[in-house]
Motif scaffolding. Structure first.
Motif, short mmCIF file in Angstrom:
data_model
loop_
_atom_site.label_atom_id
_atom_site.label_comp_id
_atom_site.label_asym_id
_atom_site.label_seq_id
_atom_site.Cartn_x
_atom_site.Cartn_y
_atom_site.Cartn_z
N LEU A 69 35.10 42.71 44.01
CA LEU A 69 34.67 41.17 44.33
C LEU A 69 33.56 40.50 43.64
CD1 LEU A 69 34.35 41.60 48.34
CD2 LEU A 69 36.28 40.32 47.04
N ARG A 125 42.33 40.01 34.73
CA ARG A 125 42.90 38.82 35.68
C ARG A 125 41.83 38.30 36.75
NH1 ARG A 125 48.20 40.40 35.84
NH2 ARG A 125 48.90 41.06 33.79
N LYS A 126 41.55 37.38 37.05
CA LYS A 126 40.92 36.54 38.08
C LYS A 126 41.53 35.90 39.00
CE LYS A 126 37.67 34.91 34.39
NZ LYS A 126 38.60 34.98 33.32
N MET A 127 41.30 36.53 40.29
CA MET A 127 42.10 36.09 41.35
C MET A 127 41.02 35.69 42.60
SD MET A 127 44.84 39.44 41.61
CE MET A 127 43.34 40.72 41.91
N ASP A 128 41.03 34.38 42.77
CA ASP A 128 39.97 33.98 43.62
C ASP A 128 38.69 34.39 43.39
OD1 ASP A 128 41.80 32.26 44.75
OD2 ASP A 128 42.66 33.89 46.21
N ASN A 129 38.24 35.35 44.37
CA ASN A 129 36.76 35.91 44.29
C ASN A 129 37.03 37.53 43.92
OD1 ASN A 129 37.81 36.57 46.54
ND2 ASN A 129 35.96 36.92 47.43
#
Length: 209
Positions: free
Chosen positions: A113, A197-201
């Motif tokens: 996170l 990879r960025k996935m939302d938060n």
């Protein structure tokens, strides 16, 4: 998204799975040793994390048309195939579990996170050269932490310090690949390309070596 599976190539696959209640789901694919391990996990949340990660790797193996061999942790805490065939790495973060498998090469995966508090502890895991190029941005710091975690899990041995032994080359928050290496140990000059990879938060990283 209950499960997202990505076939990286003919030898490897990545699976992400939402952590939900799987208490009533069939887990017949687990080995006897894994069923014993699960029975010894008393904390409900830990059971769900453990179970979801195993289901993720099971589904990744189905895509590769590979049998599920069962997995155990060795003396270094690295997951190993019970058949001695293939390489696996597992990870989880609140609400999500991930797994990666490769038929012939070591792998590492991590999910974290994005939190502001990581800015306060950067000095614990970052080399001075990394502190120089990283922006005071929790995304940038989380990418660095996660990349180092994936490298650490890929090399698979205890006694490797994030700050002293894993060094990252300069990268920006928009980069999808981070280059890094291990130095100052018998694993010196092992170089890694870490996918980001960025996935939302959430920051997801993985590497194959």
């Amino acid at each position: 998204m209950q499960t997202k599976i990505e076939k990286i190539d003919s030898h490897s696959a990545l699976a992400l799975k939402i952590i939900d209640s799987y208490e009533n789901q069939p887990l017949d694919f687990l080995s006897f040793r894994e069923k014993l391990s699960l029975a010894n996990i008393s904390h409900a949340a830990k059971r769900l994390e453990w179970t979801t990660a195993r289901m993720a790797i099971y589904e990744a193996l189905q895509v590769l048309e590979e049998p599920y061999p069962g997995f155990f942790k060795d003396e270094h805490g690295k997951s190993q195939s019970m058949s001695g065939q293939g390489y696996v790495s597992l990870s989880h973060t609140p609400g999500l579990a991930g797994a990666i498998f490769h038929k012939s090469q070591s792998v590492g995966i991590d999910m974290d996170l994005i939190r502001e508090k990581i800015l306060r502890i950067g000095f614990r895991f970052l080399d001075s050269s990394e502190l120089d190029f990283l922006e005071k941005d929790p995304i940038h710091y989380t990418m660095a932490w996660s990349a180092k975690e994936s490298i650490f899990k890929c090399q698979g041995k205890r006694g490797v310090s994030f700050r002293e032994n894993i060094l990252l080359e300069p990268f920006s928050v928009s980069d999808s690949i981070i280059q890094g290496r291990i130095r100052g140990t018998k694993f010196a000059d092992h170089h890694y390309s870490v996918q980001v990879r960025k996935m939302d938060n959430i920051i997801l990283t993985y590497t194959i070596w």
